[in-house]
Design a protein around this motif. Sequence first.
Motif, PDB file in Angstrom:
ATOM      1  N   GLU A  52       0.835  -1.203   0.000  1.00 26.56           N
ATOM      2  CA  GLU A  52       0.000   0.000   0.000  1.00 26.56           C
ATOM      3  C   GLU A  52       0.873   1.257   0.000  1.00 26.56           C
ATOM      4  O   GLU A  52       0.637   2.193  -0.774  1.00 26.56           O
ATOM      5  CB  GLU A  52      -0.917  -0.013   1.220  1.00 26.56           C
ATOM      6  N   ILE A  63      -4.763   5.822  -2.480  1.00 31.43           N
ATOM      7  CA  ILE A  63      -5.086   4.387  -2.561  1.00 31.43           C
ATOM      8  C   ILE A  63      -5.024   3.732  -1.190  1.00 31.43           C
ATOM      9  O   ILE A  63      -4.099   3.967  -0.417  1.00 31.43           O
ATOM     10  CB  ILE A  63      -4.120   3.675  -3.532  1.00 31.43           C
ATOM     11  N   VAL A  64      -6.022   2.902  -0.930  1.00 32.79           N
ATOM     12  CA  VAL A  64      -6.057   2.077   0.279  1.00 32.79           C
ATOM     13  C   VAL A  64      -6.311   0.653  -0.170  1.00 32.79           C
ATOM     14  O   VAL A  64      -7.202   0.397  -0.979  1.00 32.79           O
ATOM     15  CB  VAL A  64      -7.179   2.551   1.232  1.00 32.79           C
ATOM     16  N   LEU A  65      -5.504  -0.276   0.343  1.00 32.84           N
ATOM     17  CA  LEU A  65      -5.724  -1.681   0.027  1.00 32.84           C
ATOM     18  C   LEU A  65      -6.647  -2.271   1.081  1.00 32.84           C
ATOM     19  O   LEU A  65      -6.247  -2.481   2.218  1.00 32.84           O
ATOM     20  CB  LEU A  65      -4.394  -2.457   0.000  1.00 32.84           C
ATOM     21  N   GLU A  70     -11.726  -0.456  -1.749  1.00 36.04           N
ATOM     22  CA  GLU A  70     -10.593  -0.041  -2.567  1.00 36.04           C
ATOM     23  C   GLU A  70     -11.031   0.417  -3.952  1.00 36.04           C
ATOM     24  O   GLU A  70     -12.056   0.002  -4.470  1.00 36.04           O
ATOM     25  CB  GLU A  70      -9.536  -1.134  -2.658  1.00 36.04           C
ATOM     26  N   SER A  71     -10.195   1.234  -4.521  1.00 37.70           N
ATOM     27  CA  SER A  71     -10.428   1.778  -5.860  1.00 37.70           C
ATOM     28  C   SER A  71     -10.292   0.670  -6.902  1.00 37.70           C
ATOM     29  O   SER A  71      -9.561  -0.301  -6.716  1.00 37.70           O
ATOM     30  CB  SER A  71      -9.400   2.878  -6.115  1.00 37.70           C
ATOM     31  N   VAL A  74      -6.646  -0.315  -8.188  1.00 39.12           N
ATOM     32  CA  VAL A  74      -5.666  -1.069  -7.403  1.00 39.12           C
ATOM     33  C   VAL A  74      -5.054  -2.209  -8.207  1.00 39.12           C
ATOM     34  O   VAL A  74      -3.830  -2.362  -8.264  1.00 39.12           O
ATOM     35  CB  VAL A  74      -6.283  -1.582  -6.084  1.00 39.12           C
TER      36      VAL A  74
END
Length: 167
Positions: A52, A63-65, A70-71, A74
Amino acid sequence: MRNPKILLLFFIAPLLAFTAMHKYYISVTQVEYIPEKKSVQVITRIFIDDLERLIQERYDETIVLAEDAESSDVNLYIERYLREKIKIKINNNDLNFAFIGKEYDLDIVRCYIEVEQINNIKSIEVVNKVLFDLYPEQQNIIKLKVNSKQKSFILTQQKDAAMLIFD
Protein backbone atom coordinates in the motif's frame (compact mmCIF):
# COMPACT_ATOMS: atom_id res chain seq x y z
CA MET A 1 11.47 -9.19 49.51
CA ARG A 2 13.68 -7.73 46.81
CA ASN A 3 13.34 -4.23 45.50
CA PRO A 4 10.11 -4.13 43.38
CA LYS A 5 11.58 -1.49 41.03
CA ILE A 6 14.41 -3.82 40.03
CA LEU A 7 11.99 -6.69 39.45
CA LEU A 8 9.73 -4.48 37.39
CA LEU A 9 12.69 -3.30 35.30
CA PHE A 10 13.77 -6.93 34.84
CA PHE A 11 10.38 -7.82 33.33
CA ILE A 12 9.82 -4.66 31.29
CA ALA A 13 13.29 -4.38 29.69
CA PRO A 14 12.83 -7.38 27.35
CA LEU A 15 9.47 -6.02 26.18
CA LEU A 16 11.01 -2.67 25.33
CA ALA A 17 13.79 -4.38 23.41
CA PHE A 18 11.25 -6.13 21.17
CA THR A 19 9.37 -2.93 20.36
CA ALA A 20 12.62 -1.17 19.44
CA MET A 21 13.63 -3.93 16.99
CA HIS A 22 13.70 -3.09 13.32
CA LYS A 23 10.85 -4.33 11.15
CA TYR A 24 11.66 -7.12 8.71
CA TYR A 25 10.89 -6.56 5.04
CA ILE A 26 10.17 -9.90 3.37
CA SER A 27 8.06 -11.27 0.56
CA VAL A 28 7.63 -14.91 -0.43
CA THR A 29 7.15 -16.02 -4.02
CA GLN A 30 6.26 -19.59 -4.96
CA VAL A 31 6.94 -20.64 -8.54
CA GLU A 32 5.63 -24.03 -9.65
CA TYR A 33 5.60 -25.71 -13.04
CA ILE A 34 2.39 -27.69 -13.69
CA PRO A 35 3.20 -29.95 -16.70
CA GLU A 36 -0.41 -31.11 -17.14
CA LYS A 37 -1.52 -27.50 -17.62
CA LYS A 38 1.66 -26.49 -19.44
CA SER A 39 1.92 -23.49 -17.15
CA VAL A 40 4.12 -21.90 -14.56
CA GLN A 41 2.00 -20.65 -11.68
CA VAL A 42 3.31 -17.97 -9.35
CA ILE A 43 1.99 -16.77 -6.01
CA THR A 44 3.66 -13.72 -4.48
CA ARG A 45 2.91 -12.88 -0.85
CA ILE A 46 3.56 -9.27 0.18
CA PHE A 47 2.66 -7.46 3.38
CA ILE A 48 -0.36 -5.26 2.68
CA ASP A 49 1.01 -2.18 4.45
CA ASP A 50 4.28 -2.32 2.48
CA LEU A 51 2.52 -2.71 -0.88
CA GLU A 52 0.00 0.00 0.00
CA ARG A 53 2.79 2.43 0.90
CA LEU A 54 4.57 1.65 -2.36
CA ILE A 55 1.44 2.19 -4.48
CA GLN A 56 0.70 5.44 -2.65
CA GLU A 57 4.22 6.76 -3.22
CA ARG A 58 4.47 5.61 -6.85
CA TYR A 59 0.98 5.99 -8.28
CA ASP A 60 -1.75 7.46 -6.09
CA GLU A 61 -1.46 8.69 -2.52
CA THR A 62 -5.18 8.16 -1.88
CA ILE A 63 -5.09 4.39 -2.56
CA VAL A 64 -6.06 2.08 0.28
CA LEU A 65 -5.72 -1.68 0.03
CA ALA A 66 -8.88 -3.06 1.57
CA GLU A 67 -11.24 -5.64 0.16
CA ASP A 68 -14.41 -3.68 0.77
CA ALA A 69 -13.20 -0.12 0.15
CA GLU A 70 -10.59 -0.04 -2.57
CA SER A 71 -10.43 1.78 -5.86
CA SER A 72 -10.87 -0.12 -9.10
CA ASP A 73 -7.37 1.08 -10.06
CA VAL A 74 -5.67 -1.07 -7.40
CA ASN A 75 -5.35 -4.15 -9.63
CA LEU A 76 -3.94 -2.02 -12.46
CA TYR A 77 -1.30 -0.52 -10.17
CA ILE A 78 -0.36 -3.90 -8.71
CA GLU A 79 -0.10 -5.49 -12.15
CA ARG A 80 1.97 -2.60 -13.51
CA TYR A 81 4.34 -2.80 -10.55
CA LEU A 82 4.72 -6.60 -10.71
CA ARG A 83 5.46 -6.42 -14.45
CA GLU A 84 8.29 -3.98 -13.70
CA LYS A 85 9.74 -5.96 -10.80
CA ILE A 86 9.21 -9.66 -11.59
CA LYS A 87 10.79 -11.21 -14.67
CA ILE A 88 10.58 -14.85 -15.68
CA LYS A 89 12.94 -16.40 -18.19
CA ILE A 90 12.40 -20.00 -19.30
CA ASN A 91 14.90 -21.79 -21.55
CA ASN A 92 16.69 -18.43 -22.01
CA ASN A 93 13.51 -16.73 -23.28
CA ASP A 94 12.01 -13.70 -21.52
CA LEU A 95 8.31 -14.41 -21.03
CA ASN A 96 5.29 -12.29 -20.28
CA PHE A 97 2.96 -13.40 -17.56
CA ALA A 98 -0.75 -12.96 -17.05
CA PHE A 99 -1.83 -11.21 -13.86
CA ILE A 100 -4.66 -13.40 -12.59
CA GLY A 101 -5.62 -11.33 -9.58
CA LYS A 102 -5.07 -10.94 -5.86
CA GLU A 103 -6.66 -11.78 -2.54
CA TYR A 104 -6.15 -10.66 1.02
CA ASP A 105 -5.27 -12.97 3.89
CA LEU A 106 -4.99 -11.13 7.21
CA ASP A 107 -1.99 -8.77 6.71
CA ILE A 108 -0.80 -10.36 3.46
CA VAL A 109 -1.87 -9.81 -0.14
CA ARG A 110 -1.45 -12.81 -2.43
CA CYS A 111 -0.84 -11.91 -6.06
CA TYR A 112 -1.40 -14.63 -8.67
CA ILE A 113 0.40 -14.66 -11.99
CA GLU A 114 0.82 -17.33 -14.64
CA VAL A 115 2.92 -18.11 -17.70
CA GLU A 116 1.10 -20.40 -20.12
CA GLN A 117 2.07 -22.67 -23.02
CA ILE A 118 5.25 -24.03 -21.46
CA ASN A 119 5.99 -27.51 -22.84
CA ASN A 120 9.19 -28.22 -20.96
CA ILE A 121 11.70 -26.43 -18.79
CA LYS A 122 15.45 -26.85 -19.20
CA SER A 123 16.23 -23.69 -17.25
CA ILE A 124 14.25 -21.13 -15.31
CA GLU A 125 15.34 -17.77 -14.02
CA VAL A 126 13.22 -15.60 -11.74
CA VAL A 127 14.10 -11.98 -11.03
CA ASN A 128 12.20 -10.45 -8.13
CA LYS A 129 12.89 -6.80 -7.26
CA VAL A 130 9.61 -6.27 -5.38
CA LEU A 131 9.91 -3.50 -2.79
CA PHE A 132 13.67 -3.01 -3.30
CA ASP A 133 12.92 0.54 -4.41
CA LEU A 134 11.12 1.24 -1.13
CA TYR A 135 13.15 -0.80 1.37
CA PRO A 136 16.85 -1.39 0.61
CA GLU A 137 16.92 -4.15 3.26
CA GLN A 138 14.02 -6.01 1.59
CA GLN A 139 14.48 -9.76 1.09
CA ASN A 140 12.43 -11.75 -1.40
CA ILE A 141 12.28 -15.47 -0.80
CA ILE A 142 11.80 -17.54 -3.95
CA LYS A 143 10.61 -21.14 -3.75
CA LEU A 144 10.95 -22.95 -7.07
CA LYS A 145 9.29 -26.28 -7.74
CA VAL A 146 10.04 -27.49 -11.26
CA ASN A 147 10.40 -30.99 -12.72
CA SER A 148 10.16 -32.54 -9.24
CA LYS A 149 13.06 -30.40 -8.01
CA GLN A 150 12.61 -27.90 -5.22
CA LYS A 151 14.97 -25.08 -4.41
CA SER A 152 14.71 -21.93 -2.32
CA PHE A 153 16.59 -18.67 -2.73
CA ILE A 154 16.79 -15.43 -0.79
CA LEU A 155 17.05 -12.45 -3.12
CA THR A 156 18.40 -9.08 -2.07
CA GLN A 157 19.07 -5.80 -3.83
CA GLN A 158 22.59 -7.04 -4.58
CA LYS A 159 21.45 -10.47 -5.85
CA ASP A 160 17.96 -10.19 -7.34
CA ALA A 161 17.79 -13.34 -9.51
CA ALA A 162 17.40 -17.08 -8.91
CA MET A 163 18.15 -19.69 -11.54
CA LEU A 164 17.72 -23.45 -11.90
CA ILE A 165 19.20 -25.45 -14.77
CA PHE A 166 18.03 -28.99 -15.54
CA ASP A 167 20.07 -31.58 -17.41
